[in-house]
Design a protein around this motif. Structure first.
Motif, short mmCIF file in Angstrom:
data_model
loop_
_atom_site.label_atom_id
_atom_site.label_comp_id
_atom_site.label_asym_id
_atom_site.label_seq_id
_atom_site.Cartn_x
_atom_site.Cartn_y
_atom_site.Cartn_z
N GLU A 1 0.84 -1.20 0.00
CA GLU A 1 0.00 0.00 0.00
C GLU A 1 0.88 1.26 0.00
OE1 GLU A 1 -3.40 2.15 2.80
OE2 GLU A 1 -2.62 0.19 3.34
N PHE A 2 1.93 1.24 0.81
CA PHE A 2 2.87 2.36 0.88
C PHE A 2 3.46 2.63 -0.50
CE2 PHE A 2 7.21 3.90 1.18
CZ PHE A 2 7.12 4.95 2.07
N LEU A 3 3.98 1.59 -1.13
CA LEU A 3 4.63 1.74 -2.44
C LEU A 3 3.62 2.15 -3.51
CD1 LEU A 3 7.05 -1.32 -2.31
CD2 LEU A 3 7.65 1.11 -2.05
N GLU A 4 2.39 1.65 -3.42
CA GLU A 4 1.37 1.99 -4.42
C GLU A 4 0.95 3.46 -4.28
OE1 GLU A 4 -0.57 2.03 -7.65
OE2 GLU A 4 0.65 0.31 -7.07
N LYS A 5 0.78 3.94 -3.05
CA LYS A 5 0.44 5.35 -2.84
C LYS A 5 1.56 6.24 -3.37
CE LYS A 5 -2.61 5.18 1.17
NZ LYS A 5 -2.79 5.58 2.57
N LEU A 6 2.80 5.86 -3.08
CA LEU A 6 3.95 6.62 -3.55
C LEU A 6 3.98 6.64 -5.08
CD1 LEU A 6 6.51 8.16 -2.68
CD2 LEU A 6 7.72 5.98 -2.69
N ARG A 7 3.77 5.48 -5.69
CA ARG A 7 3.79 5.36 -7.15
C ARG A 7 2.68 6.21 -7.78
NH1 ARG A 7 5.87 1.25 -9.81
NH2 ARG A 7 5.56 -0.20 -8.08
N ALA A 8 1.49 6.13 -7.22
CA ALA A 8 0.35 6.87 -7.79
C ALA A 8 0.59 8.37 -7.75
CB ALA A 8 -0.92 6.51 -7.02
N ARG A 9 1.12 8.86 -6.64
CA ARG A 9 1.33 10.30 -6.50
C ARG A 9 2.48 10.78 -7.39
NH1 ARG A 9 0.66 14.82 -7.10
NH2 ARG A 9 0.85 16.46 -5.55
N LEU A 10 3.57 10.02 -7.42
CA LEU A 10 4.72 10.43 -8.24
C LEU A 10 4.38 10.40 -9.73
CD1 LEU A 10 7.68 8.61 -6.45
CD2 LEU A 10 7.13 11.04 -6.37
N SER A 11 3.50 9.48 -10.12
CA SER A 11 3.12 9.34 -11.54
C SER A 11 2.41 10.58 -12.06
CB SER A 11 2.22 8.12 -11.73
OG SER A 11 2.95 6.95 -11.43
N GLN A 12 1.91 11.41 -11.18
CA GLN A 12 1.19 12.60 -11.61
C GLN A 12 2.12 13.65 -12.23
OE1 GLN A 12 -1.01 13.95 -8.20
NE2 GLN A 12 -2.41 12.22 -8.27
N THR A 13 3.40 13.66 -11.82
CA THR A 13 4.30 14.70 -12.34
C THR A 13 5.62 14.16 -12.88
OG1 THR A 13 5.23 15.07 -10.14
CG2 THR A 13 3.38 16.48 -10.79
N MET A 14 6.00 12.95 -12.52
CA MET A 14 7.30 12.42 -12.95
C MET A 14 7.12 11.45 -14.11
SD MET A 14 9.35 11.54 -9.47
CE MET A 14 9.96 12.80 -8.38
N SER A 15 8.21 11.26 -14.85
CA SER A 15 8.20 10.27 -15.93
C SER A 15 8.14 8.88 -15.31
CB SER A 15 9.45 10.41 -16.79
OG SER A 15 10.60 9.97 -16.07
N GLN A 16 7.72 7.91 -16.11
CA GLN A 16 7.60 6.54 -15.62
C GLN A 16 8.96 6.01 -15.18
OE1 GLN A 16 4.67 5.15 -15.04
NE2 GLN A 16 5.78 3.55 -14.02
N GLN A 17 10.01 6.40 -15.87
CA GLN A 17 11.37 5.96 -15.52
C GLN A 17 11.77 6.50 -14.15
OE1 GLN A 17 14.29 7.30 -18.34
NE2 GLN A 17 15.95 6.13 -17.41
N GLU A 18 11.47 7.77 -13.89
CA GLU A 18 11.80 8.35 -12.58
C GLU A 18 10.98 7.72 -11.47
OE1 GLU A 18 12.99 12.92 -13.76
OE2 GLU A 18 10.89 12.33 -13.92
N VAL A 19 9.71 7.47 -11.73
CA VAL A 19 8.84 6.83 -10.74
C VAL A 19 9.38 5.45 -10.40
CG1 VAL A 19 6.53 5.90 -10.31
CG2 VAL A 19 6.78 8.14 -11.41
N THR A 20 9.72 4.68 -11.43
CA THR A 20 10.24 3.33 -11.22
C THR A 20 11.52 3.37 -10.38
OG1 THR A 20 9.28 2.61 -13.31
CG2 THR A 20 11.03 1.24 -12.39
N ALA A 21 12.39 4.32 -10.67
CA ALA A 21 13.64 4.43 -9.91
C ALA A 21 13.36 4.74 -8.45
CB ALA A 21 14.53 5.52 -10.52
N GLN A 22 12.43 5.65 -8.18
CA GLN A 22 12.10 6.00 -6.79
C GLN A 22 11.46 4.82 -6.06
OE1 GLN A 22 13.08 8.55 -5.16
NE2 GLN A 22 13.84 9.73 -6.87
#
Length: 159
Positions: A14-35
């Protein structure tokens, strides 16, 4: 697997999914994956060092706050990587989004400066009043009898 362990694993996901969902709003998929990979590896390392997943997630805190911090850092890095851009440049008679954001930041800084000036003014006035009060407290034992003497002299002069 026990219910507790399932709940903790769910918390990590859940933690990782919330982080992924929020970062996906402004970052590229590559940056989100790295984070996401970074935080997933961090959690795993901490668990290998004997900490529970629950302890690690508690230490990390709110994934939405982490996402906001990461996005703010990314935005700041982008601003510093384009120093040649002119924030006052107009495009088609309208300000660009970057210009509007920069002007908004300048407005906030100006408000902050005004607030600082107001605080300094209030502190200065308080110090002046405190100093005047201190002087007055020391002079009152002399001024009160002097005023009484002057009133008595004025009374007898009238008669």
């Amino acid at each position: 697997m026990s219910d507790r362990k399932k709940r903790i694993t769910m918390r990590k996901e859940e933690f990782l999914e919330k982080l992924r969902a929020r970062l996906s709003q402004t970052m590229s998929q590559q940056e989100v994956t790295a984070q996401i990979r970074y935080y997933e590896n961090y959690i795993q390392e901490q668990m290998q060092n004997g900490r529970s997943e629950e302890e690690v997630l508690t230490e990390l805190g709110d994934p939405l706050l982490i996402a906001k911090t990461l996005m703010d850092v990314q935005e700041t890095q982008e601003e510093y990587s384009h120093p040649e851009s002119n924030i006052y440049e107009e495009r088609g008679g309208q300000e660009s989004g970057d210009t509007q954001r920069e002007l908004h930041r300048m407005e906030i800084k100006t408000r902050g400066g005004s607030l600082l000036a107001a605080v300094i003014f209030v502190v200065a006035v308080a110090m002046i009043l405190w100093a005047a009060g201190t002087v007055l407290i020391h002079l009152l034992p002399i001024l009160i009898p002097l005023m009484i003497v002057l009133l008595v002299v004025a009374y007898f002069k009238q008669k």
